[in-house]
Design a protein around this motif. Structure first.
Motif, PDB file in Angstrom:
ATOM      1  N   UNK A  91       0.830  -1.211   0.000  1.00  0.00           N
ATOM      2  CA  UNK A  91       0.000   0.000   0.000  1.00  0.00           C
ATOM      3  C   UNK A  91       0.864   1.261   0.000  1.00  0.00           C
ATOM      4  N   UNK A  92       1.943   1.247   0.776  1.00  0.00           N
ATOM      5  CA  UNK A  92       2.796   2.427   0.871  1.00  0.00           C
ATOM      6  C   UNK A  92       3.617   2.679  -0.371  1.00  0.00           C
ATOM      7  N   UNK A  93       4.124   1.623  -0.981  1.00  0.00           N
ATOM      8  CA  UNK A  93       4.964   1.785  -2.169  1.00  0.00           C
ATOM      9  C   UNK A  93       4.175   2.303  -3.364  1.00  0.00           C
ATOM     10  N   UNK A  94       2.882   1.995  -3.425  1.00  0.00           N
ATOM     11  CA  UNK A  94       2.056   2.410  -4.557  1.00  0.00           C
ATOM     12  C   UNK A  94       1.233   3.668  -4.260  1.00  0.00           C
ATOM     13  N   UNK A  95       1.480   4.302  -3.117  1.00  0.00           N
ATOM     14  CA  UNK A  95       0.781   5.545  -2.788  1.00  0.00           C
ATOM     15  C   UNK A  95       1.572   6.739  -3.311  1.00  0.00           C
ATOM     16  N   UNK A  96       0.941   7.902  -3.445  1.00  0.00           N
ATOM     17  CA  UNK A  96       1.684   9.095  -3.870  1.00  0.00           C
ATOM     18  C   UNK A  96       2.803   9.408  -2.880  1.00  0.00           C
ATOM     19  N   UNK A  97       3.955   9.855  -3.385  1.00  0.00           N
ATOM     20  CA  UNK A  97       5.098  10.152  -2.530  1.00  0.00           C
ATOM     21  C   UNK A  97       4.813  11.360  -1.648  1.00  0.00           C
ATOM     22  N   UNK A  98       5.414  11.387  -0.469  1.00  0.00           N
ATOM     23  CA  UNK A  98       5.265  12.513   0.448  1.00  0.00           C
ATOM     24  C   UNK A  98       6.083  13.695  -0.046  1.00  0.00           C
ATOM     25  N   UNK A  99       5.905  14.823   0.632  1.00  0.00           N
ATOM     26  CA  UNK A  99       6.712  15.991   0.301  1.00  0.00           C
ATOM     27  C   UNK A  99       8.178  15.688   0.605  1.00  0.00           C
ATOM     28  N   UNK A 100       9.114  16.209  -0.208  1.00  0.00           N
ATOM     29  CA  UNK A 100      10.537  15.940   0.024  1.00  0.00           C
ATOM     30  C   UNK A 100      10.962  16.392   1.421  1.00  0.00           C
TER      31      UNK A 100
ATOM     32  N   UNK B   4       7.590   3.261   4.181  1.00  0.00           N
ATOM     33  CA  UNK B   4       7.467   4.321   5.179  1.00  0.00           C
ATOM     34  C   UNK B   4       8.076   5.624   4.711  1.00  0.00           C
ATOM     35  N   UNK B   5       9.237   5.546   4.067  1.00  0.00           N
ATOM     36  CA  UNK B   5       9.886   6.757   3.557  1.00  0.00           C
ATOM     37  C   UNK B   5       9.063   7.386   2.445  1.00  0.00           C
ATOM     38  N   UNK B   6       8.408   6.565   1.639  1.00  0.00           N
ATOM     39  CA  UNK B   6       7.586   7.087   0.550  1.00  0.00           C
ATOM     40  C   UNK B   6       6.352   7.815   1.075  1.00  0.00           C
ATOM     41  N   UNK B   7       5.758   7.281   2.146  1.00  0.00           N
ATOM     42  CA  UNK B   7       4.516   7.857   2.679  1.00  0.00           C
ATOM     43  C   UNK B   7       4.779   9.047   3.600  1.00  0.00           C
ATOM     44  N   UNK B   8       5.723   8.910   4.513  1.00  0.00           N
ATOM     45  CA  UNK B   8       5.950   9.946   5.530  1.00  0.00           C
ATOM     46  C   UNK B   8       7.170  10.808   5.255  1.00  0.00           C
ATOM     47  N   UNK B   9       8.133  10.291   4.511  1.00  0.00           N
ATOM     48  CA  UNK B   9       9.391  10.988   4.354  1.00  0.00           C
ATOM     49  C   UNK B   9      10.233  10.854   5.621  1.00  0.00           C
TER      50      UNK B   9
ATOM     51  N   UNK C 160       1.472   5.112  12.083  1.00  0.00           N
ATOM     52  CA  UNK C 160       1.263   6.419  11.473  1.00  0.00           C
ATOM     53  C   UNK C 160       1.279   6.317   9.952  1.00  0.00           C
ATOM     54  N   UNK C 161       2.105   5.429   9.415  1.00  0.00           N
ATOM     55  CA  UNK C 161       2.110   5.218   7.967  1.00  0.00           C
ATOM     56  C   UNK C 161       0.735   4.755   7.511  1.00  0.00           C
ATOM     57  N   UNK C 162       0.166   3.784   8.232  1.00  0.00           N
ATOM     58  CA  UNK C 162      -1.162   3.269   7.876  1.00  0.00           C
ATOM     59  C   UNK C 162      -2.221   4.357   7.993  1.00  0.00           C
ATOM     60  N   UNK C 163      -2.137   5.170   9.052  1.00  0.00           N
ATOM     61  CA  UNK C 163      -3.122   6.246   9.231  1.00  0.00           C
ATOM     62  C   UNK C 163      -3.004   7.282   8.119  1.00  0.00           C
ATOM     63  N   UNK C 164      -1.781   7.591   7.721  1.00  0.00           N
ATOM     64  CA  UNK C 164      -1.573   8.562   6.645  1.00  0.00           C
ATOM     65  C   UNK C 164      -2.154   8.066   5.331  1.00  0.00           C
ATOM     66  N   UNK C 165      -2.105   6.764   5.122  1.00  0.00           N
ATOM     67  CA  UNK C 165      -2.694   6.179   3.917  1.00  0.00           C
ATOM     68  C   UNK C 165      -4.215   6.251   3.941  1.00  0.00           C
ATOM     69  N   UNK C 166      -4.794   6.504   5.138  1.00  0.00           N
ATOM     70  CA  UNK C 166      -6.241   6.634   5.264  1.00  0.00           C
ATOM     71  C   UNK C 166      -6.981   5.331   5.088  1.00  0.00           C
ATOM     72  N   UNK C 167      -6.356   4.240   5.448  1.00  0.00           N
ATOM     73  CA  UNK C 167      -6.937   2.906   5.264  1.00  0.00           C
ATOM     74  C   UNK C 167      -7.229   2.332   6.646  1.00  0.00           C
ATOM     75  N   UNK C 168      -8.470   2.453   7.109  1.00  0.00           N
ATOM     76  CA  UNK C 168      -8.831   2.035   8.465  1.00  0.00           C
ATOM     77  C   UNK C 168      -8.562   0.555   8.742  1.00  0.00           C
TER      78      UNK C 168
END
Length: 418
Positions: free
Chosen positions: A168-177, A241-246, A263-271
């Motif tokens: 889920x994290x690898x295929x999500x949009x990247x976080x801000x640099x 984790x680095x892709x989602x949260x930086x 926190x990675x899971x919460x950021x992905x918005x996947x309950x």
């Protein structure tokens, strides 16, 4: 006059095959390393952490090969404690046993504290952790076969949750640099030392030398498989984790009251994923505590047989289980959890484990050519890597760990020369 022969000590039953050995190794590895250790390393080495992880995995691989050779050639309980006695000296074996007990007792207490945080955050963490450790000790005391079944369930839950999170994290949009910062060589090596701790559960397989079926074949294969699986899983979880949260997000998450992966899971918005990660974190901590109790009790059993610990710990029950050693270790870990904190525990475990595996590689270098499964250079790389990284943990930890080892050796010397 008839010669009276000293009866041989009762041997443990061989009940563990290749799948069970791999699962026991993964159960010891996939816990605090995945849910806490990766974030700690990111806080030290930032975007360089994936490289530190690969270096730690490479060193673990060298040590795994050394351990596999020793376990195949000398398949008894005790791990490097037993190898040190056989291939180096009693003092070296005792030092290895002491380092193992110190490192893994602290790690088991940390796992208990982590389990308490995830299950009962509203209560006193130290007290709850102590009770949880006692409960897990009772489970282990029921016998290896039952504990192995529980371990299998915990490992399946943990691995499934981590794979789900990684995908889920690898295929999500990247976080801000993240804000780039310069990483020094000492910081990089310190992070590598801390990440090395996340791999050391494979040693649990070697400590079960008396309980593994066909040890010369099963132990090396199981150790190597465990290292490959855990390295791959850690790497994809870290990249996720680095892709989602930086880097910045993971550093902040490490300071939060829950695991950074949550926190990675919460950021992905996947309950459902968030809930699964919470459950997996708890089960992983329980699995680590369970497996460490098994390994520590077997080393204490070996030390009791050798006379480096009270003989009472060498006794086996009617069902050939080391119950006294299990309860002795469990009570000690519960006390650490009740009165200790998490501060510097990881670094302390890193230092003592690195010393332990330095001795492992020294033992492997003493193997006869017929017993070697890989070139000597592998053990030399493991020895140099462990000795070198041990110098990059916190200085206070180096002093404290060295002092405890010296005190233990002093007490042993006094005991022998009474």
């Amino acid at each position: 006059m008839t010669e009276v022969k000293t009866p041989e000590p009762k041997q443990l039953k061989r009940t563990v095959g290749f799948p069970g050995a791999v699962l026991l190794g993964l159960g010891s590895i996939l816990g605090t390393g995945a849910f806490v250790g990766l974030a700690l390393a990111v806080g030290i080495s930032g975007a360089m952490t994936p490289y530190a992880l690969l270096l730690a995995g490479l060193l673990a691989g060298c040590n795994a090969l050394s351990s596999a050779q020793l376990a195949a050639a000398h398949p008894v309980s005790g791990g490097t404690y037993a190898y040190g006695y056989r291939f180096l000296s009693p003092a070296a074996g005792f030092t290895a046993g002491t380092c193992f007990m110190l490192a893994k007792s602290a790690s088991a207490a940390a796992a208990g504290l982590g389990l308490a945080i995830y299950l009962f955050p509203q209560f006193n963490t130290n007290i709850v952790a102590a009770y949880l450790i006692i409960g897990i000790t009772a489970l282990v005391a029921l016998g290896l076969r039952r504990a192995n079944v529980v371990n299998t369930v915990l490992v399946i839950i943990t691995v499934s949750a981590l794979i789900w999170l990684a995908v889920a994290g690898l295929f999500s949009p990247a976080s801000a640099p993240s804000i780039e910062r310069k990483i020094s060589s000492p910081d990089f090596l310190q992070a590598t030392a801390l990440l090395f701790v996340a791999f050391t559960g494979y040693g649990r397989i070697a400590t079960l030398g008396e309980e593994v079926n066909n040890p010369r074949s099963t132990i090396p294969k199981a150790i190597i498989a465990t290292i490959f699986i855990s390295t791959a899983l850690y790497f994809v979880v870290l990249l996720s984790g680095l892709n989602v949260l930086g880097v910045d997000g993971i550093e902040k998450a490490a300071l939060a009251k829950y695991a950074p992966l949550q926190m990675v899971a919460e950021t992905l918005g996947h309950s459902p994923l968030t809930l699964t990660i919470s459950i997996a974190a708890a089960t992983a901590m329980a699995g680590v505590a369970l497996n460490l109790l098994l390994g520590l009790s077997r080393v204490l059993l070996a030390m009791g047989r050798q006379g480096d610990a009270p003989k009472v710990f060498a006794k086996l029950s009617a069902k050939s289980e080391p119950l006294i050693a299990v309860w002795g270790v469990g009570i000690a870990i519960a006390l650490i959890a009740a009165f200790g904190g998490l501060k510097l525990v990881w670094s302390f475990s890193a230092f003592t484990v690195l010393v332990y595996y330095a001795i492992t590689n020294l033992c492997a270098l003493r193997l006869a050519p017929a017993d070697r499964l890989c070139p000597r250079v592998i053990s030399w790389l493991g020895l140099i890597g462990c000795a070198g990284l041990a110098l990059f943990v916190d200085l206070s930890v180096i002093f404290a760990g060295t002092a405890l080892i010296v005190v233990a050796l002093g007490l042993r010397f006094v005991s022998i020369h009474k």
